[in-house]
Design a protein around this motif. Structure first.
Motif: not given
Lengths: 309, 272
Positions: A193, A197, A231, A234, A304, A308-309
């Motif tokens: 993540p 980002s 990021g 997350a 998000r 993000a995974r």
């Protein structure tokens, strides 16, 4: 990744203001659209049934069990969790999760930063190196650490041969070994993540910052870091939440000396067949996990975290 | 090289050499430990020592000679293959449905599909164990495949949904306006174009099942023990070099699958 069905699709079926008057068969068209939507939604049914039957229903059942004893409704299973043996486990679980997450941030940030700035070909190679552990069996990696960290393991042998230590260090079957093993497992989940980002940060921002007189360090601190925060948040949440419920690595590298919440659950099921305690422990773990995700989801948006995974 | 600027802020490569060294060390930490199992698996020693005093393939012979390891390998690969089929079909259908159905409910459905990833594995494991106990599904192949599929479906949905997002649905509309039925249009127009992500999802599902530990610990026993369950128990008791041989083979499977995915992605990059 946000939920599918872009807005343009969704709006296509409805009449826009100022459009020609609705066709005479509007009612039929709408009925057809409804039927088609139902059919398409029906495609999710097989997968949904599996998840509902194997994940949601049993968890509902565990929830129910956690409030039951032979006499009926009870809070006993939860009250028992206040016993020091459980609160100590909770403390260990949080300490380990915080420590692993913090180390992952420290190690993951520079890695993601370098990959995000590398040229495409180099970035692809580095990304593959980060992904390689994810595709490698969890047990293979735990085994490798057991071999490296044991009393007469490679690390101790080398350190002794180099004369750095006299007696072998205790590196596994304790907190240290568990931490090392878990950081190794979790680090990619921090890098991914973060990379996503950082990749989205236009280099123009950094250029603008430096043209306005910011030193490289100031531009990094005041422009780059804030832009990479989504990021970072997350990644932190994913790693922390995964740590809270982690079982395999603490069970193997902890050697029974590091008692995690998840291990208490396993113990209550396998050794004591105490489903009341196990389900209460499980409900607490679930509430903590979902609570943290909900809290952060409110701040940065749930999609998000998942995406993000 | 070192005096060239590295970023827009005019910092040179030389001035941030420490950063490259640091990242190099972290990469070393990520990759190298797992690779140690390879030389160890060819060791001739009874106990783990490095470097080994001699080389042999005795641990591979021990692995292939032991009937319980062979059985476990068979169970694991069968389960992985079946899981791959079940979860790729269910996951791809679901991703398509989630993408095309214009319902508010679909947002919630997407979150529901992600639940197996969010809910702690140990909780999913004891839940399935409890459920299977009622239906006699513990230690059966259908039981293992269903449980592993639940963990793999979210990954297939994520992979396929992300490629559907960049796919132009109008192409399917064109096919349908020319007389193709919806399923036919999907199979002949859409599916060929999202095939890379479907295959990637399938391989992810395969490796997820092959590597799944926590659920298997509870629901796979006796004749139906998976490789991971036997490995976990062996690791808890003693560090037997046979595990190094098995680990090396599993490492090879991972490398092959990851390589296949990379190749597919590069190929798709060239096509479009």
């Amino acid at each position: 990744m946000s939920a599918p069905a872009p807005a343009s699709n969704r709006a296509a079926g409805r009449a826009a203001p100022g459009a020609p008057p609705a066709p005479v068969n509007a009612e039929r068209l709408r009925a057809q659209e409804r039927a088609e939507n139902a059919l398409l939604a029906g495609l999710t049914v097989p997968g949904m049934l599996l998840i509902a039957a194997l994940v949601l229903a049993p968890i509902g059942w565990l929830f129910w069990l956690s409030f039951r004893n032979p006499a009926g409704f009870t809070f006993d299973h939860y009250l028992r969790l206040l016993h020091p043996s459980y609160t100590l486990t909770l403390q260990t679980t949080f300490e380990l999760s915080f420590l692993v997450t913090a180390i992952c941030i420290l190690l993951g940030y520079p890695v993601a930063y370098i990959i995000a700035q590398a040229r495409p070909r180099m970035a692809a190679v580095l990304m593959m190196l980060v992904l390689f552990p994810v595709w490698t069996s969890l047990l293979v990696r735990c085994y490798a650490w057991l071999v490296l960290l044991q009393r007469r393991g490679l690390l101790n042998t080398w350190l002794t041969d180099m004369g750095l230590i006299d007696t072998p260090l205790r590196l596994m079957h304790n907190f240290t070994g568990t931490t090392i093993g878990m950081v190794h497992i979790m680090l990619p989940f921090m890098v991914l993540p973060l990379y996503g980002s950082m990749r989205a940060i236009s280099s123009d921002y950094m250029l603008a910052a430096s043209s306005l007189g910011a030193s490289p360090a100031a531009a990094f601190r005041q422009v780059f870091v804030p832009l990479s925060l989504p990021g970072l948040v997350a990644g932190t949440i994913i790693v922390f939440v995964l740590c809270l419920g982690f079982y395999v690595t603490p069970a193997l590298l902890g050697g029974g000396r590091v008692m995690m919440w998840s291990m208490q659950i396993e113990r209550n099921v396998n050794y004591y067949s105490d489903w009341g305690a196990a389900s209460a422990l499980g409900v607490v773990l679930l509430v903590m996990t979902l609570g943290i995700m909900w809290l952060v989801g409110r701040i940065i948006g749930f999609n998000r975290i998942v995406g993000a995974r | 090289m070192l005096s060239r600027p590295a970023t827009q802020t005019q910092i040179t490569h030389g001035r941030r050499l420490w950063l490259y060294v640091l990242v190099g060390l972290i990469m070393f930490f990520l990759i190298v430990p797992s690779l140690f199992v390879i030389p160890l698996s060819f060791s001739a020693d009874r106990y783990l020592a490095f470097p080994p005093s001699g080389w042999s393939t005795r641990w591979y012979a021990a692995y292939l000679g032991a009937i319980e390891w062979r059985d476990a390998t068979y169970v694991s690969f069968t389960a992985a293959f079946l899981t791959m089929i079940v979860s790729t079909v269910c996951g791809t259908l679901a991703a398509y449905g989630l993408h095309t159905a214009r319902l508010r409910l679909m947002r919630l459905a997407y979150v529901a599909f992600m639940l197996p990833l969010i809910i702690p594995g140990i909780l999913v494991a004891i839940g399935i164990y409890l459920l299977y106990a009622q239906f006699g599904l513990n230690s059966t192949m259908p039981g293992i495949v269903m449980a592993h599929s639940v963990m793999a479906i979210p990954l297939v949905v994520i992979t396929v949904a992300s490629s559907l997002k960049s796919y132009d649905m109008n192409q399917e509309m064109v096919a349908r306006s020319l007389g193709a039925s919806r399923p036919w249009a999907f199979l002949t127009v859409t599916l060929p174009q999202i095939r890379i992500s479907v295959i990637t999802g399938a391989l992810l599902a395969f490796i997820t099942s092959l590597d799944e530990v926590v659920i298997s610990l509870f629901i796979a026993g006796g004749d139906m023990s998976t490789l991971t369950k036997r490995m976990f128990n062996a690791l808890r008791d003693e560090i037997d070099p046979t595990i190094a041989a098995i680990s090396t083979l599993l490492l090879l499977v991972s490398v092959l699958l990851l390589g296949a995915v990379r190749l597919l992605q590069r190929k798709s990059g060239r096509d479009t």
